[in-house]
Design a protein around this motif. Structure first.
Motif: not given
Length: 291
Positions: A11-15, A20-26, A45-50, A267-274
């Motif tokens: 809902g924050w960043v869509n993989d 959708l949500g690009a640039g949102t800090p982890l 996807g914005v989480f660490p992979a290690e 799965e939503q656009d965070p700009a429309l659905a906080p």
């Protein structure tokens, strides 16, 4: 009986559609999830992979790892060809103390392609199911030996999308292959999640709770649009904001003594659905029903 309440970061960043949500800090995602009161969060996807880095980040936020999507290519590469990728995912889950291995077969999948209609998704011929099921069962058995439960995720746009697909999957696999009960994908794929829970209690390994807006789905994917077009139009939302009655779902889970994760997801656009506001509302709705 105790369930654990988790949230998906989608809902924050869509993989599937990273714009959708690009640039949102982890840190924002983790802080929101902890502040709302979730016990865990799935990996995005914005989480660490290690593994060690992911475990450290989650520990710092006071959150457990509630799951992590793995898109497999068993049909394309075979079990041997997928072994390395599966081992990487299993090691990550081990490092974070997560005992559920969420997997969807994504060979030929179209859910991540906005240029392809959802109705063009891949399908298996009747004669292909036994071999596919045997690979999944072998994988489930192997994961069980290391203390993890395979949870197969039926998903729009993949080879396991509708009720017939799911029935064939269950028939072709052994008990080591559990299921993710995803209410949103079930509703739009023509699957009755309550019946699946009731009829196959030993298979229920993980729950994704999301709601749907059927009118939006009918006007998009129902008219030949892509899965991502449906997402952008708002065919998914959190529990309590759509057409699904979650009371029977909760009752069915309680009846089988389910005590795993219930993950709020949409799965939503965070700009429309906080995302924080929607996740909070979805959690409140389900907790009120759970009692």
């Amino acid at each position: 009986m105790t369930v654990r309440w988790g949230v998906s970061p989608i809902g924050w960043v869509n993989d599937d559609l990273p714009s959708l949500g690009a640039g949102t800090p982890l840190a924002t995602i983790l802080d929101d999830a902890a502040a709302i009161g979730f016990a865990g969060i799935e990996r995005g996807g914005v989480f660490p992979a290690e593994p060690a880095a992911l475990a450290q980040v989650l520990q710092g936020a006071g959150l457990a790892l509630a799951g992590a999507w793995h898109g497999s290519g068993l049909l394309a590469h075979g079990l041997a060809g997928e072994r390395a990728a599966i081992e990487v995912q299993a090691a990550l889950l081990d490092a974070c103390g997560c005992g559920v291995f969420v997997l969807a077969e994504t060979s030929g999948a179209v859910h991540g392609r906005r240029d392809v209609a959802l109705r063009a998704r891949p399908r298996l011929a009747p004669g292909e199911w036994p071999a596919f099921g045997a690979m999944l069962t072998a994988l489930g058995d192997r994961l069980a030996e290391r203390g993890q439960r395979l949870a197969y995720h039926y998903h729009l746009g993949t080879v396991v999308e509708d009720a017939d697909d799911l029935a064939r999957l269950i028939d072709a696999t052994g008990e080591s292959v559990g299921l993710v009960i995803d209410t949103g994908h079930a509703r739009l794929g023509g699957i009755d999640p309550v019946a699946v829970i009731r009829d196959h209690p030993a298979r229920v390994a993980h729950v994704h709770a999301k709601d749907v807006r059927p009118g939006v789905a009918a006007a998009t994917i129902g008219q030949g649009a892509s899965f991502l077009d449906g997402v952008l139009a708002g065919m998914f939302t959190v529990p309590g904001d759509g057409a699904i009655d979650f009371a029977p779902v909760c009752a069915a889970l309680r009846a089988i003594g389910y005590a795993g994760w219930i993950v709020i997801e949409a799965e939503q656009d965070p700009a429309l659905a906080p995302p924080a506001a929607y996740a909070r509302a979805g959690l409140a709705h389900l907790k009120a029903l759970w009692g």
